[in-house]
Design a protein around this motif. Structure first.
Motif, short mmCIF file in Angstrom:
data_model
loop_
_atom_site.label_atom_id
_atom_site.label_comp_id
_atom_site.label_asym_id
_atom_site.label_seq_id
_atom_site.Cartn_x
_atom_site.Cartn_y
_atom_site.Cartn_z
N PHE A 28 -5.15 17.25 -5.35
CA PHE A 28 -4.44 16.58 -4.27
C PHE A 28 -3.26 17.42 -3.78
O PHE A 28 -2.68 18.19 -4.54
N ILE A 29 -2.93 17.22 -2.51
CA ILE A 29 -1.66 17.71 -1.97
C ILE A 29 -0.65 16.58 -2.15
O ILE A 29 -0.92 15.43 -1.77
N HIS A 30 0.50 16.89 -2.72
CA HIS A 30 1.50 15.87 -3.04
C HIS A 30 2.68 15.98 -2.07
O HIS A 30 3.16 17.08 -1.80
N SER A 31 3.16 14.85 -1.61
CA SER A 31 4.31 14.86 -0.70
C SER A 31 5.12 13.58 -0.90
O SER A 31 4.69 12.65 -1.58
N VAL A 32 6.30 13.54 -0.29
CA VAL A 32 7.12 12.33 -0.27
C VAL A 32 7.59 12.07 1.16
O VAL A 32 7.83 13.00 1.93
N ASP A 33 7.67 10.80 1.49
CA ASP A 33 8.24 10.35 2.77
C ASP A 33 7.56 10.96 3.99
O ASP A 33 8.16 11.03 5.07
N ARG A 34 6.34 11.40 3.84
CA ARG A 34 5.61 11.96 4.97
C ARG A 34 4.86 10.86 5.73
O ARG A 34 4.59 11.00 6.92
N ALA A 35 4.51 9.77 5.06
CA ALA A 35 3.68 8.74 5.69
C ALA A 35 4.04 7.36 5.13
O ALA A 35 3.17 6.62 4.67
N PHE A 36 5.32 6.99 5.20
CA PHE A 36 5.75 5.73 4.61
C PHE A 36 5.00 4.55 5.20
O PHE A 36 4.50 3.68 4.48
N ASP A 37 4.91 4.48 6.52
CA ASP A 37 4.24 3.35 7.16
C ASP A 37 2.78 3.24 6.72
O ASP A 37 2.28 2.14 6.46
N ALA A 38 2.11 4.38 6.64
CA ALA A 38 0.70 4.37 6.24
C ALA A 38 0.55 3.93 4.78
O ALA A 38 -0.42 3.24 4.44
N VAL A 39 1.49 4.32 3.93
CA VAL A 39 1.42 3.93 2.53
C VAL A 39 1.61 2.42 2.37
O VAL A 39 0.83 1.75 1.67
N ILE A 40 2.62 1.86 3.01
CA ILE A 40 2.84 0.42 2.85
C ILE A 40 1.69 -0.37 3.46
O ILE A 40 1.28 -1.41 2.92
N ASP A 41 1.10 0.13 4.55
CA ASP A 41 -0.06 -0.55 5.13
C ASP A 41 -1.26 -0.50 4.19
O ASP A 41 -2.00 -1.47 4.05
N ALA A 42 -1.46 0.65 3.54
CA ALA A 42 -2.56 0.77 2.59
C ALA A 42 -2.35 -0.14 1.38
O ALA A 42 -3.30 -0.74 0.86
#
Length: 228
Positions: free
Chosen positions: A67-81
């Motif tokens: 996996f590619i690991h990141s932070v705060d790149r897709a907050f909205d998408a994470v909470i929606d998922a």
């Protein structure tokens, strides 16, 4: 213990942070619920950062850079998922009020997401709230084997390097127990919470190389292996 907020009322971000600072957090009955209720568990699950159990299989997954690991790149998408139905749950406690409030906390730096990507697609992650040296894990999701586990490992490595004192998991599950989570009394939790929120120099970005939010799986595994 719990209490309810007025139906349809906005979840005030300042109130939300105050609630976390005294050990209380909100939930909703379902994704479509119009209100939220406040929860203060008698027994609280925490994951001691130095006792995180990194299995051989997860260490291998991290080192293979699946996996590619990141932070705060897709907050909205994470909470929606996290709010979507999953095989182990038909519904979720993340309703519109909760989504809006946590998205605002993210904009002002008090909520963060951790993401796992595969071929440019978001396949796993988690989000939570931070106050001082305390991080309150809210929810996680996975669309690939080990994606949410890798996100949790990334979070723990990040909190270790950043000088955090407390990772709150709210409720114990068998999944969390396998990583070293334990249950403690409300009284003990409040002691740890007070000490952690008073930390002024915790740095959520300390793990990031050169200010980049991307981090390798090998680096995550190395941090978690330190002291073993």
């Amino acid at each position: 213990m719990s209490s309810r907020q007025k139906r349809g009322a906005a979840l005030d971000p300042e109130l939300l942070l105050r609630a976390y600072s005294i050990g209380i957090f909100p939930m909703a009955e379902s994704r479509d619920a119009e209100d939220v209720f406040w929860v203060e568990p008698r027994e609280r699950a925490i994951l001691p950062l130095e006792d995180f159990h990194l299995s051989r299989s997860l260490a291998k997954t991290l080192k293979q850079e699946r996996f590619i690991h990141s932070v705060d790149r897709a907050f909205d998408a994470v909470i929606d998922a996290c709010a979507e139905p999953a095989p182990d749950r038909a519904d979720t406690w993340i309703n519109r009020q909760i989504r809006e409030a946590y998205t605002f906390l993210h904009r002002i730096g008090h909520a963060h997401s951790v993401e796992c990507w595969e071929a440019g697609t978001l396949v796993g992650g988690l989000y939570g709230v931070r106050i001082g040296g305390a991080f309150f894990g809210e929810s996680m999701f996975s669309r690939r084997t080990d994606a949410s586990k890798a996100a949790l490992a990334h979070l723990v490595a990040r909190l270790r390097v950043g000088g955090f004192r407390l990772l709150d998991c709210q409720f114990m599950t068998g999944h969390l127990a396998r990583f070293g989570a334990v249950e403690i009394s409300r009284e003990r939790y409040l002691q740890l919470l007070g000490a952690a929120t008073g930390v002024s120099d915790a740095d959520f970005g300390a793990l990031d190389p050169g200010g980049s939010s991307a981090i390798s799986g090998a680096r995550i595994a190395a941090v978690l292996r330190e002291g073993d």
